[in-house]
Design a protein around this motif. Structure first.
Motif, PDB file in Angstrom:
ATOM      1  N   HIS A   1       0.438  -1.032  -0.300  1.00  0.00           N
ATOM      2  CA  HIS A   1       0.203  -0.028  -0.137  1.00  0.00           C
ATOM      3  C   HIS A   1       0.552   0.990  -0.104  1.00  0.00           C
ATOM      4  N   LEU A   2       2.130   1.094   1.049  1.00  0.00           N
ATOM      5  CA  LEU A   2       2.805   2.543   0.644  1.00  0.00           C
ATOM      6  C   LEU A   2       3.565   1.853  -0.606  1.00  0.00           C
ATOM      7  N   GLY A   3       4.209   0.742  -1.225  1.00  0.00           N
ATOM      8  CA  GLY A   3       4.518   1.495  -2.468  1.00  0.00           C
ATOM      9  C   GLY A   3       5.795   1.355  -2.634  1.00  0.00           C
ATOM     10  N   ASN A   4       6.707   0.826  -1.411  1.00  0.00           N
ATOM     11  CA  ASN A   4       8.111   0.184  -1.199  1.00  0.00           C
ATOM     12  C   ASN A   4       8.893  -0.514  -2.280  1.00  0.00           C
ATOM     13  N   GLU A   5       9.345   0.060  -3.118  1.00  0.00           N
ATOM     14  CA  GLU A   5       9.616  -1.857  -3.911  1.00  0.00           C
ATOM     15  C   GLU A   5      11.099  -1.202  -4.844  1.00  0.00           C
ATOM     16  N   SER A   6      11.829  -2.077  -4.738  1.00  0.00           N
ATOM     17  CA  SER A   6      12.842  -2.152  -5.497  1.00  0.00           C
ATOM     18  C   SER A   6      12.643  -2.148  -7.256  1.00  0.00           C
ATOM     19  N   MET A   7      13.491  -1.363  -7.675  1.00  0.00           N
ATOM     20  CA  MET A   7      12.769  -1.363  -9.265  1.00  0.00           C
ATOM     21  C   MET A   7      14.577  -1.312 -10.016  1.00  0.00           C
ATOM     22  N   PRO A   8      15.027  -1.719 -10.617  1.00  0.00           N
ATOM     23  CA  PRO A   8      15.557  -1.402 -12.206  1.00  0.00           C
ATOM     24  C   PRO A   8      15.113  -0.254 -12.778  1.00  0.00           C
ATOM     25  N   LEU A   9      15.972   0.256 -12.911  1.00  0.00           N
ATOM     26  CA  LEU A   9      15.722   1.821 -13.750  1.00  0.00           C
ATOM     27  C   LEU A   9      16.682   2.056 -15.164  1.00  0.00           C
TER      28      LEU A   9
ATOM     29  N   PRO B   1      25.088  -3.591 -22.906  1.00  0.00           N
ATOM     30  CA  PRO B   1      25.332  -5.273 -21.952  1.00  0.00           C
ATOM     31  C   PRO B   1      24.688  -4.824 -21.011  1.00  0.00           C
ATOM     32  N   ARG B   2      25.024  -4.186 -20.137  1.00  0.00           N
ATOM     33  CA  ARG B   2      23.857  -3.890 -18.612  1.00  0.00           C
ATOM     34  C   ARG B   2      22.604  -3.794 -19.163  1.00  0.00           C
ATOM     35  N   TYR B   3      22.102  -3.492 -19.964  1.00  0.00           N
ATOM     36  CA  TYR B   3      20.520  -3.359 -19.678  1.00  0.00           C
ATOM     37  C   TYR B   3      19.777  -4.699 -20.425  1.00  0.00           C
ATOM     38  N   ARG B   4      21.005  -5.463 -21.144  1.00  0.00           N
ATOM     39  CA  ARG B   4      20.732  -6.364 -21.883  1.00  0.00           C
ATOM     40  C   ARG B   4      20.714  -7.135 -20.819  1.00  0.00           C
ATOM     41  N   LEU B   5      21.379  -7.406 -18.903  1.00  0.00           N
ATOM     42  CA  LEU B   5      21.370  -8.151 -18.427  1.00  0.00           C
ATOM     43  C   LEU B   5      20.292  -7.900 -17.787  1.00  0.00           C
ATOM     44  N   MET B   6      20.413  -6.509 -17.631  1.00  0.00           N
ATOM     45  CA  MET B   6      18.793  -5.716 -16.729  1.00  0.00           C
ATOM     46  C   MET B   6      17.450  -6.094 -17.380  1.00  0.00           C
ATOM     47  N   VAL B   7      17.201  -6.623 -18.988  1.00  0.00           N
ATOM     48  CA  VAL B   7      16.191  -6.669 -19.077  1.00  0.00           C
ATOM     49  C   VAL B   7      15.805  -8.599 -19.336  1.00  0.00           C
TER      50      VAL B   7
ATOM     51  N   ARG C   1       3.303   6.899 -11.782  1.00  0.00           N
ATOM     52  CA  ARG C   1       5.063   7.459 -11.048  1.00  0.00           C
ATOM     53  C   ARG C   1       5.381   7.352  -9.765  1.00  0.00           C
ATOM     54  N   CYS C   2       6.254   7.735 -10.000  1.00  0.00           N
ATOM     55  CA  CYS C   2       6.838   7.379  -8.557  1.00  0.00           C
ATOM     56  C   CYS C   2       8.186   7.903  -7.474  1.00  0.00           C
ATOM     57  N   ARG C   3       8.958   7.937  -6.859  1.00  0.00           N
ATOM     58  CA  ARG C   3       9.540   9.208  -6.120  1.00  0.00           C
ATOM     59  C   ARG C   3      10.552   7.907  -5.766  1.00  0.00           C
ATOM     60  N   ILE C   4      11.597   8.652  -6.568  1.00  0.00           N
ATOM     61  CA  ILE C   4      12.631   8.128  -6.649  1.00  0.00           C
ATOM     62  C   ILE C   4      13.421   8.259  -4.655  1.00  0.00           C
ATOM     63  N   VAL C   5      13.277   7.087  -3.015  1.00  0.00           N
ATOM     64  CA  VAL C   5      14.029   7.617  -2.399  1.00  0.00           C
ATOM     65  C   VAL C   5      15.598   7.101  -2.125  1.00  0.00           C
ATOM     66  N   LYS C   6      16.008   6.055  -2.847  1.00  0.00           N
ATOM     67  CA  LYS C   6      17.671   6.101  -2.649  1.00  0.00           C
ATOM     68  C   LYS C   6      17.690   4.620  -4.352  1.00  0.00           C
ATOM     69  N   ALA C   7      18.733   4.902  -4.550  1.00  0.00           N
ATOM     70  CA  ALA C   7      19.302   4.268  -5.224  1.00  0.00           C
ATOM     71  C   ALA C   7      20.777   4.073  -5.080  1.00  0.00           C
ATOM     72  N   TRP C   8      20.678   2.680  -6.292  1.00  0.00           N
ATOM     73  CA  TRP C   8      22.246   1.642  -6.009  1.00  0.00           C
ATOM     74  C   TRP C   8      22.694   1.447  -6.800  1.00  0.00           C
ATOM     75  N   ASP C   9      23.893   1.124  -7.988  1.00  0.00           N
ATOM     76  CA  ASP C   9      24.913   0.293  -8.321  1.00  0.00           C
ATOM     77  C   ASP C   9      24.030  -0.949  -8.918  1.00  0.00           C
ATOM     78  N   GLN C  10      24.088  -2.190  -9.508  1.00  0.00           N
ATOM     79  CA  GLN C  10      23.640  -3.549  -9.849  1.00  0.00           C
ATOM     80  C   GLN C  10      23.968  -4.275 -10.623  1.00  0.00           C
ATOM     81  N   ASP C  11      25.186  -4.314 -10.911  1.00  0.00           N
ATOM     82  CA  ASP C  11      26.000  -5.113 -11.782  1.00  0.00           C
ATOM     83  C   ASP C  11      26.264  -3.783 -13.327  1.00  0.00           C
ATOM     84  N   GLY C  12      26.068  -3.238 -12.741  1.00  0.00           N
ATOM     85  CA  GLY C  12      26.625  -1.920 -13.544  1.00  0.00           C
ATOM     86  C   GLY C  12      25.174  -1.226 -14.632  1.00  0.00           C
ATOM     87  N   TYR C  13      24.593  -1.550 -13.474  1.00  0.00           N
ATOM     88  CA  TYR C  13      23.178  -0.827 -13.860  1.00  0.00           C
ATOM     89  C   TYR C  13      22.327  -0.229 -12.515  1.00  0.00           C
ATOM     90  N   ARG C  14      21.294   0.537 -12.440  1.00  0.00           N
ATOM     91  CA  ARG C  14      20.720   1.247 -11.302  1.00  0.00           C
ATOM     92  C   ARG C  14      19.699   0.506 -11.006  1.00  0.00           C
TER      93      ARG C  14
END
Length: 410
Positions: A234-242, A261-267, A324-337
């Motif tokens: 309900h609050l919508g706190n989820e992780s998703m690739p960017l 390459p990084r987006y191929r892996l992500m997809v 739409r969503c607001r980014i709370v925090k972001a980090w790198d995962q295997d070259g993508y955000r």
């Protein structure tokens, strides 16, 4: 750790001119490898392999180049990729190619410790399930039987055992003891390699039988977990690739060519999960993604042509944007955000003044769009750039909903 092998200058099995050609190609490949020009190294090793197929030195060095290139892509930061995008294979495909060469070498030279080191490194680069981890462990142990004091193999074994070490997160409340059969080992990450899987409760069905069993036998734990999950949904706190590209609005449909390459892996990881990601624009002032993104869903998998990669690993996707969503925090995962997000709820205008302001804004935007299109047509008649305008107008002034068209300059 993988190392290249120097080719011997003396080889009586080949004519002198052929041997010299292979020797020079391998030396060029080695020099490029040392300078971290891995694509150039792979190219030279491949040419040498076409002249002298199944040569263990050539195959070992090409496998090492694939591995180092994959490791480089895995460690490459997302911010660098956004300014200098690459083309070519992603780290998983490079790992598979490395493994293919390493398998050939171990079949040719089963007593060579180097071949087991290379194969173990290739397996660790492509580990995605328990079977691959066990294969990597078996390969390392086979190599240690030949050389029990091999530092690279012992180091790889320690690294592998850290990843494979089971963890226990169970807790009891003085009631029925909970077995591991009822513990979720995923929780949005692979239980072995800890890769983010991108799964959410709202996109996957619930096992009714398992749900009833857990609810009956562990009512307190069930209530606690349900409360936690309800708050997340309900609050919508989820992780998703960017995917960092441009501004996207709700209900917009678009096609996307995935070549980096990084987006191929992500997809590929997205397609194993909930088929969703966030699209976000870069702030030109800071060079970082802006605070607000839009969730998009990959929809081509529902059609006849499905969302399978092209023969060279690229993807052509069809997307539809949602919330739409607001980014709370972001980090790198295997070259993508990857980002933790909270969902944004759009509020319609309430007062008469807000509605009047929205109508005025709509009229102003429409006038600007018409004037812009006239200038674009005039420029096109004089040989200017072809451009499609991005127009956003309200669908219903009273509801505040909107739709739009993308823009592209050619």
């Amino acid at each position: 750790m993988v190392l290249i092998v120097q080719v011997s200058e003396a080889d009586n099995s080949l004519p002198l001119d052929i041997h010299n050609q292979v020797f020079q190609l391998v030396e060029k490949g080695n020099q490029a490898f040392i300078a971290s020009r891995f694509e150039e190294a792979i190219s030279n090793y491949s040419k040498a392999n076409s002249v002298k197929p199944l040569d263990p030195v050539v195959l070992t060095n090409r496998s090492a180049a694939y591995i180092r290139f994959g490791q480089y892509l895995k460690q490459r930061s997302a911010s660098i990729s956004e300014y200098r995008p690459l083309n070519g294979f992603d780290m998983s495909m490079l790992g598979e190619l490395a493994l293919k060469d390493a398998d050939k070498v171990t079949n040719i030279q089963s007593s060579s410790v180097k071949s087991y080191i290379t194969k173990a490194c290739a397996l660790m680069l492509v580990c995605t399930d328990l079977e691959r981890y066990e294969a990597a462990r078996d390969t390392i142990l086979s190599g240690l039987q030949i050389d029990p004091f091999s530092d690279p193999l012992r180091s790889n074994l320690q690294e592998l055992e850290k990843v494979m070490m089971p963890t226990s997160t169970s807790k009891t409340h003085g009631k029925a003891e909970r077995s591991d059969d009822f513990d979720c080992t995923v929780c949005d990450k692979c239980p072995l390699c800890r890769t983010v899987i991108f799964m959410t409760p709202r996109t996957f069905a619930v096992s009714v039988t398992l749900n009833n069993i857990i609810q009956k036998n562990f009512p307190e734990e069930y209530a606690e977990r349900k409360s936690e999950q309800d708050s997340l949904v309900h609050l919508g706190n989820e992780s998703m690739p960017l995917f960092v590209m441009d501004v996207i609005i709700s209900c917009q449909k678009l096609s996307l060519h995935i070549f980096e390459p990084r987006y191929r892996l992500m997809v590929r990881r997205i397609m194993e999960g909930n088929h969703r990601m966030g699209m976000v624009a870069l702030d030109s002032a800071t060079g970082s993604p802006v605070d607000v993104a839009c969730e998009v869903e990959i929809t081509c998998f529902e059609k006849l042509h499905r969302c399978d990669p092209l023969p060279d690993g690229r993807f052509v996707l069809e997307l539809e944007s949602h919330r739409r969503c607001r980014i709370v925090k972001a980090w790198d995962q295997d070259g993508y955000r990857v980002a933790e997000v909270e969902w944004v709820t759009d509020l319609p205008p309430q007062s008469d003044q807000e509605k009047a302001d929205l109508r005025e804004l709509t009229t102003s935007a429409a006038s600007f769009a018409r004037a812009w299109l006239e200038r674009a047509k005039e420029a096109d008649r004089h040989g200017g750039k072809q451009t499609i305008l991005f127009v956003v107008v309200p669908r219903d002034v009273n509801m505040g909903n909107s739709y739009g068209f993308g823009f592209l300059s050619i």
